[in-house]
Enzyme design. Structure first.
Site, PDB file in Angstrom:
ATOM      1  N   MET A 223       0.857  -1.180   0.000  1.00  0.00           N
ATOM      2  CA  MET A 223       0.000   0.000   0.000  1.00  0.00           C
ATOM      3  C   MET A 223       0.891   1.227   0.000  1.00  0.00           C
ATOM      4  SD  MET A 223      -2.960   1.048   2.705  1.00  0.00           S
ATOM      5  CE  MET A 223      -3.903   2.549   2.547  1.00  0.00           C
ATOM      6  N   LEU A 224       0.676   2.091  -0.951  1.00  0.00           N
ATOM      7  CA  LEU A 224       1.519   3.272  -1.086  1.00  0.00           C
ATOM      8  C   LEU A 224       0.679   4.488  -1.441  1.00  0.00           C
ATOM      9  CD1 LEU A 224       4.373   4.582  -1.374  1.00  0.00           C
ATOM     10  CD2 LEU A 224       4.273   3.967  -3.785  1.00  0.00           C
ATOM     11  N   ILE A 225       0.739   5.492  -0.598  1.00  0.00           N
ATOM     12  CA  ILE A 225       0.194   6.813  -0.938  1.00  0.00           C
ATOM     13  C   ILE A 225       1.411   7.696  -1.220  1.00  0.00           C
ATOM     14  CG2 ILE A 225      -1.158   8.787  -0.167  1.00  0.00           C
ATOM     15  CD1 ILE A 225      -2.799   6.233  -0.562  1.00  0.00           C
ATOM     16  N   GLN A 230       0.222  12.444   1.124  1.00  0.00           N
ATOM     17  CA  GLN A 230       0.152  11.815   2.444  1.00  0.00           C
ATOM     18  C   GLN A 230      -0.414  12.785   3.483  1.00  0.00           C
ATOM     19  OE1 GLN A 230       3.997  10.080   3.363  1.00  0.00           O
ATOM     20  NE2 GLN A 230       3.949   8.784   1.540  1.00  0.00           N
ATOM     21  N   GLY A 233      -5.768  11.597   4.436  1.00  0.00           N
ATOM     22  CA  GLY A 233      -6.817  10.616   4.666  1.00  0.00           C
ATOM     23  C   GLY A 233      -7.047   9.638   3.536  1.00  0.00           C
ATOM     24  N   GLY A 235      -5.295   6.993   2.674  1.00  0.00           N
ATOM     25  CA  GLY A 235      -5.077   5.611   3.077  1.00  0.00           C
ATOM     26  C   GLY A 235      -6.331   4.992   3.669  1.00  0.00           C
ATOM     27  N   GLU A 266       8.455  -5.528   6.036  1.00  0.00           N
ATOM     28  CA  GLU A 266       7.598  -6.662   5.728  1.00  0.00           C
ATOM     29  C   GLU A 266       6.495  -6.866   6.761  1.00  0.00           C
ATOM     30  OE1 GLU A 266       7.628  -9.214   3.410  1.00  0.00           O
ATOM     31  OE2 GLU A 266       9.212  -8.461   2.139  1.00  0.00           O
TER      32      GLU A 266
END
EC number: 2.3.1.48
Length: 410
Positions: A223-225, A230, A233, A235, A266
């Site tokens: 998951m990457l914003i 960033q 909200g 995410g 991880e």
């Protein structure tokens, strides 16, 4: 000699400039630039490139389709002063992760930017939401579900996943050809010269594991914003939209945790756990079994069943949601109620200690006396109580932040 050579060492996190370009003037605007959190997977643990002064590595992307401009600049090179010293192959290292099709030429990149009007989000629209900023007004965002079969998506995803190397500490690229992968994309919808365009905000990958005999268990993998977005909200919006999508699929048994997120490792990161707890608490607070008058009766089988059947939430996560919502419904100034809550949470936290005690009992038969003493020393009762109290305080502090955030969503 060593001192002079040190002048040719550059911090690659500072040297690498990333940019999402919407307008031609963004190319020269330093205000739109952001930098990696990590570069060790490309440049080694010290995150240093040797052989250059004033090194600049530019990786600029068109905001929507992520067409790429790649440039390496420097003011001087070590070979100009030292004949016998070779600089690092900076360009070669970057080319290992940047897919083919990029350009070195700024004019060509501007031409690609002009084609952004043709770019449309991939896949199926799941959710639209707005974010309001007092300074800049209201912005509209969309979340789409895509798969590798969408025309043009595979090439787009290859460009998108290059950001993982800079913002996830132990990132690796996935085998996107596996049809068990689902992709969820966030885009900003904006206007440019009267045309509607889309900018990439972030994404999530989910792998659908098989569960005997005919179910699947989706697991959030990455998951990457992206940094410019960033803290707004996105995410939470993305995770909730993904959760609601899978809730509507009868073949889904439950939804499990995260492999990689943002720039964390991880194991599920602390930030992801907070995000997941917030989203699941928001979803569960409307369920009858989680009503305020039921929470003080303890964690129940009804909670487990309803969370799993209606929201695909497993027992472990449902338990955390119960603790959050019970804390919200508990008057902690009441000593009796506060003690009941504290014991309820500590009972769960004590689980690992009980497991250690069982393992110790099994070890008694096979350990030498000095080894047994060593293990027993690690399980000192006083230490256990201190650690348990410390864990409880950390958990409650995190729960309070989630409750505060839930209050802002009311």
């Amino acid at each position: 000699m060593e001192k002079k050579l040190a002048e040719y060492k550059c911090d690659t996190n500072e040297a690498i400039s990333l940019k999402l370009v919407r307008f031609p003037e963004d190319v020269e605007d330093d205000g739109t630039t952001f930098h990696p959190e990590y570069s060790h997977q490309i440049f080694g643990d010290d995150e240093v490139a040797f052989g250059y002064k004033g090194l600049q590595i530019q990786l600029f992307y068109t905001a929507g389709n992520l067409s790429t401009l790649f440039k390496v600049k420097y003011s001087s090179k070590v070979t100009e002063t030292f004949d016998c010293v070779e600089p690092d192959d900076v360009e070669g290292k970057i080319r290992e992760i940047v897919p083919a099709g990029f350009t070195y030429n700024t004019d060509d990149f501007i031409s690609l930017l002009e084609k952004e009007a043709n770019f449309k989000p991939f896949g199926t629209l799941l959710h639209t939401y707005t974010v309001h900023s007092e300074e800049a007004g209201e912005f509209t965002y969309q979340i789409h579900k895509a798969d590798i079969a969408c025309p043009g998506f595979q090439e787009y995803h290859e460009r998108l996943q290059t950001f993982l190397m800079w913002f996830i500490e132990t990132a690796s690229f996935i085998d996107a050809d596996d049809d068990r992968w689902d992709f969820f994309l966030v885009f900003e919808k904006y206007n440019k010269d009267g045309e509607t365009l889309y900018a990439t905000v972030g994404y999530m990958t989910v792998y659908n594991y098989y569960v005997y005999p005919d179910k699947t268990r989706p697991r959030v993998s990455q998951m990457l914003i992206l940094p410019p977005f960033q803290g707004e909200g996105h995410g939470a919006q993305l995770l909730e939209a993904v959760h609601r999508f899978y809730c509507g699929l009868p073949k889904v048994q439950d939804i499990t945790g995260l492999k990689k997120m943002l720039f964390f490792s991880e194991d599920p990161s602390e930030n992801y756990v907070k995000l997941r707890d917030f989203v699941l608490a928001k979803l569960c607070q409307g369920l009858p079994s989680f009503a305020a008058d039921k929470l003080h009766l303890g964690f129940s089988a009804d909670m487990v069943k309803e969370a799993q059947e209606k929201l695909k939430i497993n027992k472990k996560h449902a338990r955390r949601v119960y603790e959050i919502l019970r804390l919200r419904a508990t008057d902690m100034s009441d000593e009796v109620k506060a003690r009941e809550y504290r014991l309820e949470v500590k009972k769960r936290l004590f689980g690992p200690y009980r497991k250690n005690q069982r393992e110790l009992a099994k070890m008694r038969k096979c350990l030498r006396p000095e080894e047994l003493v060593s293990h027993m020393g690690q399980m000192d009762t006083q230490t256990q109580h201190e650690e348990l109290e410390k864990s409880y305080q950390v958990v409650v502090e995190g729960y309070r932040r989630i409750i505060e955030r839930l209050a802002t969503q009311a």
